[in-house]
Design a protein around this motif. Structure first.
Motif, PDB file in Angstrom:
ATOM      1  N   SER A   8    -122.599  15.913  22.914  1.00 34.01           N
ATOM      2  CA  SER A   8    -123.509  16.268  23.802  1.00 34.01           C
ATOM      3  C   SER A   8    -122.844  17.414  24.881  1.00 34.01           C
ATOM      4  O   SER A   8    -123.718  17.571  25.819  1.00 34.01           O
ATOM      5  CB  SER A   8    -123.573  14.911  24.891  1.00 34.01           C
ATOM      6  OG  SER A   8    -122.368  14.472  25.191  1.00 34.01           O
ATOM      7  N   HIS A  10    -121.638  21.458  25.237  1.00 33.20           N
ATOM      8  CA  HIS A  10    -122.219  22.785  24.994  1.00 33.20           C
ATOM      9  C   HIS A  10    -121.848  23.042  23.385  1.00 33.20           C
ATOM     10  O   HIS A  10    -122.766  23.449  22.776  1.00 33.20           O
ATOM     11  CB  HIS A  10    -121.459  23.866  25.848  1.00 33.20           C
ATOM     12  CG  HIS A  10    -121.732  23.994  27.101  1.00 33.20           C
ATOM     13  ND1 HIS A  10    -120.985  23.275  27.970  1.00 33.20           N
ATOM     14  CD2 HIS A  10    -122.795  24.392  27.932  1.00 33.20           C
ATOM     15  CE1 HIS A  10    -121.528  23.136  29.176  1.00 33.20           C
ATOM     16  NE2 HIS A  10    -122.591  23.993  29.241  1.00 33.20           N
ATOM     17  N   SER A  72    -110.763  16.943  23.170  1.00 32.65           N
ATOM     18  CA  SER A  72    -110.993  16.432  24.388  1.00 32.65           C
ATOM     19  C   SER A  72    -111.196  17.346  25.607  1.00 32.65           C
ATOM     20  O   SER A  72    -110.626  18.159  25.627  1.00 32.65           O
ATOM     21  CB  SER A  72    -110.003  15.320  24.606  1.00 32.65           C
ATOM     22  OG  SER A  72    -109.731  15.037  26.063  1.00 32.65           O
TER      23      SER A  72
HETATM   24  N1  LIG Z   1    -111.951  27.678  24.140  1.00 32.96           N
HETATM   25  C1  LIG Z   1    -112.290  27.542  25.180  1.00 32.96           C
HETATM   26  O1  LIG Z   1    -112.608  28.696  26.232  1.00 32.96           O
HETATM   27  C2  LIG Z   1    -112.553  26.174  25.693  1.00 32.96           C
HETATM   28  C3  LIG Z   1    -113.229  25.866  27.018  1.00 32.96           C
HETATM   29  C4  LIG Z   1    -113.629  24.915  27.618  1.00 32.96           C
HETATM   30  C5  LIG Z   1    -113.320  23.738  26.923  1.00 32.96           C
HETATM   31  N2  LIG Z   1    -112.637  23.759  25.725  1.00 32.96           N
HETATM   32  C6  LIG Z   1    -112.592  22.767  24.505  1.00 32.96           C
HETATM   33  O2  LIG Z   1    -113.483  22.630  23.720  1.00 32.96           O
HETATM   34  C7  LIG Z   1    -114.178  21.585  23.871  1.00 32.96           C
HETATM   35  C8  LIG Z   1    -115.733  21.765  23.587  1.00 32.96           C
HETATM   36  O3  LIG Z   1    -116.186  22.670  24.611  1.00 32.96           O
HETATM   37  P1  LIG Z   1    -117.450  22.347  25.177  1.00 32.96           P
HETATM   38  O4  LIG Z   1    -117.850  23.818  25.836  1.00 32.96           O
HETATM   39  O5  LIG Z   1    -118.666  21.988  24.469  1.00 32.96           O
HETATM   40  O6  LIG Z   1    -117.121  21.427  26.505  1.00 32.96           O
HETATM   41  P2  LIG Z   1    -117.896  20.461  26.960  1.00 32.96           P
HETATM   42  O7  LIG Z   1    -119.447  21.115  27.362  1.00 32.96           O
HETATM   43  O8  LIG Z   1    -117.370  20.259  28.468  1.00 32.96           O
HETATM   44  O9  LIG Z   1    -118.298  19.042  26.213  1.00 32.96           O
HETATM   45  C9  LIG Z   1    -117.389  17.934  26.438  1.00 32.96           C
HETATM   46  C10 LIG Z   1    -117.909  16.963  25.597  1.00 32.96           C
HETATM   47  O10 LIG Z   1    -116.817  15.873  25.622  1.00 32.96           O
HETATM   48  C11 LIG Z   1    -117.495  14.747  25.965  1.00 32.96           C
HETATM   49  N3  LIG Z   1    -116.498  13.724  26.508  1.00 32.96           N
HETATM   50  C12 LIG Z   1    -115.823  13.732  27.717  1.00 32.96           C
HETATM   51  N4  LIG Z   1    -115.220  12.652  27.814  1.00 32.96           N
HETATM   52  C13 LIG Z   1    -115.670  11.862  26.997  1.00 32.96           C
HETATM   53  C14 LIG Z   1    -114.910  10.554  26.412  1.00 32.96           C
HETATM   54  N5  LIG Z   1    -114.079  10.101  27.423  1.00 32.96           N
HETATM   55  N6  LIG Z   1    -115.531   9.978  25.279  1.00 32.96           N
HETATM   56  C15 LIG Z   1    -116.241  10.802  24.489  1.00 32.96           C
HETATM   57  N7  LIG Z   1    -116.755  11.953  24.814  1.00 32.96           N
HETATM   58  C16 LIG Z   1    -116.323  12.538  26.024  1.00 32.96           C
HETATM   59  C17 LIG Z   1    -118.479  15.241  26.864  1.00 32.96           C
HETATM   60  O11 LIG Z   1    -119.312  14.179  26.881  1.00 32.96           O
HETATM   61  P3  LIG Z   1    -120.325  13.826  28.051  1.00 32.96           P
HETATM   62  O12 LIG Z   1    -121.451  14.673  27.604  1.00 32.96           O
HETATM   63  O13 LIG Z   1    -120.579  12.545  28.054  1.00 32.96           O
HETATM   64  O14 LIG Z   1    -119.808  14.326  29.366  1.00 32.96           O
HETATM   65  C18 LIG Z   1    -119.111  16.353  25.953  1.00 32.96           C
HETATM   66  O15 LIG Z   1    -119.813  15.940  24.970  1.00 32.96           O
HETATM   67  C19 LIG Z   1    -113.806  20.931  25.205  1.00 32.96           C
HETATM   68  O16 LIG Z   1    -114.044  19.379  25.028  1.00 32.96           O
HETATM   69  C20 LIG Z   1    -112.462  21.532  25.168  1.00 32.96           C
HETATM   70  O17 LIG Z   1    -111.695  20.547  24.599  1.00 32.96           O
HETATM   71  C21 LIG Z   1    -112.573  25.041  24.966  1.00 32.96           C
END
Ligand SMILES: NC(=O)c1ccc[n+]([C@@H]2O[C@H](COP(=O)([O-])OP(=O)(O)OC[C@H]3O[C@@H](n4cnc5c(N)ncnc54)[C@H](OP(=O)(O)O)[C@@H]3O)[C@@H](O)[C@H]2O)c1
Length: 282
Positions: A8, A10, A72
């Motif tokens: 869910s 980004h 995570s």
């Molecule tokens: N490379 C980078 O610049 C960068 C930047 C930011 C993050 N990241 C990493 O890349 C990942 C993906 O990025 P993104 O932009 O897609 O992040 P995001 O939009 O914040 O998505 C995080 C996802 O993790 C889920 N989540 C959070 N806590 C959870 C839990 N306890 N159990 C199950 N699911 C959980 C969220 O679910 P909900 O929708 O329910 O909240 C959401 O689906 C991040 O989680 C982080 O580890 C990388």
């Protein structure tokens, strides 16, 4: 069956957006906390699980052959435990292949807390014996507006990263490449890819781009880490989150995100998004 944790978010949603055009959507399982968030993808399966609830993860991964384990969004030991819960559940459920989103160029002792977690998880996946593909992602271009704060209005960037460079990469490019790898299966068995943009840029360079592409009177000030810490504390962040963001700035300063690699274009079979074009689009 291909399951995606963090579906869910980004990156998860963007990846599913590409994957539904490559495989039968009925073979995609979004593993989420809140099924309501997946209603834009009517043809896929949705299962509920929480990274903190090992039993829910085991149930959600039942019958899954390939797992995209998105890292995570938590910090420190909590993040490491959450990611271990996913690997253990995948192992228990008989998952055959884990595609995992890690961090670029992890040295032996990374400064960035996120890279430390990702190293633990890479090791746990290897130890499980499950076939793996590691996407070692650099920072997303899409996070730049958060880094530079009010610079979108006045061009003034304040951040404690010295002249450290980051090989910013478009999250949309990562998502498309992930979908390609998930659809291709064993071709990417036991591979680790450094996923980066076309070049590495300091925050001075970003200020220069804001000036040339957006016409802003831009500049970058390398503030002391203690001043950055004070600002984060004022935002009432939990101490572990403050330490996480300080570790991020320290790691950029130390060059942990400066590595540039061409693997992404091989996975996309096209050119990557270029930072200059992204900044112009802001
Ligand atoms: N490379 C980078 O610049 C960068 C930047 C930011 C993050 N990241 C990493 O890349 C990942 C993906 O990025 P993104 O932009 O897609 O992040 P995001 O939009 O914040 O998505 C995080 C996802 O993790 C889920 N989540 C959070 N806590 C959870 C839990 N306890 N159990 C199950 N699911 C959980 C969220 O679910 P909900 O929708 O329910 O909240 C959401 O689906 C991040 O989680 C982080 O580890 C990388």
């Amino acid at each position: 069956m291909i399951a995606i944790t963090g579906a869910s978010g980004h990156l998860g949603k963007a990846t599913i957006g590409f994957l539904i055009n490559k495989i039968d959507p009925a073979n995609i399982i979004a593993v989420v906390r809140d099924p309501e968030k997946m209603k834009d993808f009517p043809g896929i399966q949705v299962r509920v699980a929480d990274y903190d609830d090992a039993a829910s993860l085991r149930d959600a991964l039942s019958g899954v052959k390939t797992l995209l384990q998105i890292s995570s969004a938590s910090y420190g030991d909590h993040a490491t435990q959450q990611e271990k819960n996913v690997v253990d559940a995948a192992s228990g459920a008989g998952v055959q292949h884990i595609v995992y989103t890690s961090t670029v160029n992890p040295g032996s002792q990374p400064i960035f807390f996120g890279s430390q977690t990702n190293q633990h998880t890479e090791n746990a996946i290897r130890a499980s014996g499950i076939t793996y593909t590691f996407f070692r992602n650099s920072m997303y271009m899409e996070t730049i507006p958060q880094f530079i704060g009010s610079a979108m209005e006045d061009g003034q960037i304040f951040y404690p990263a010295g002249e450290g460079k980051v090989s910013f990469v478009a999250r949309t490019d990562i998502a498309e490449a992930l979908a390609n790898v998930l659809a291709a299966g064993e071709k990417h068995a036991n591979a680790a890819y450094d996923i980066t943009g076309t070049g590495a840029y300091s925050f001075s360079d970003i200020a220069t781009l804001l000036a040339s592409e957006k016409g802003l009177p831009a500049s970058y000030t390398d503030i002391p880490a203690s001043a950055f810490r004070d600002e984060l504390v004022k935002l009432e962040m939990p101490p572990i989150a403050v330490d996480f963001y300080i570790s991020m700035a320290d790691s950029v300063k130390a060059g942990e995100f400066a590595h540039v690699d061409g693997a992404l274009e091989g996975l996309l079979q096209r050119k990557r998004v270029v930072l200059k074009d992204y900044v112009r689009s802001l």
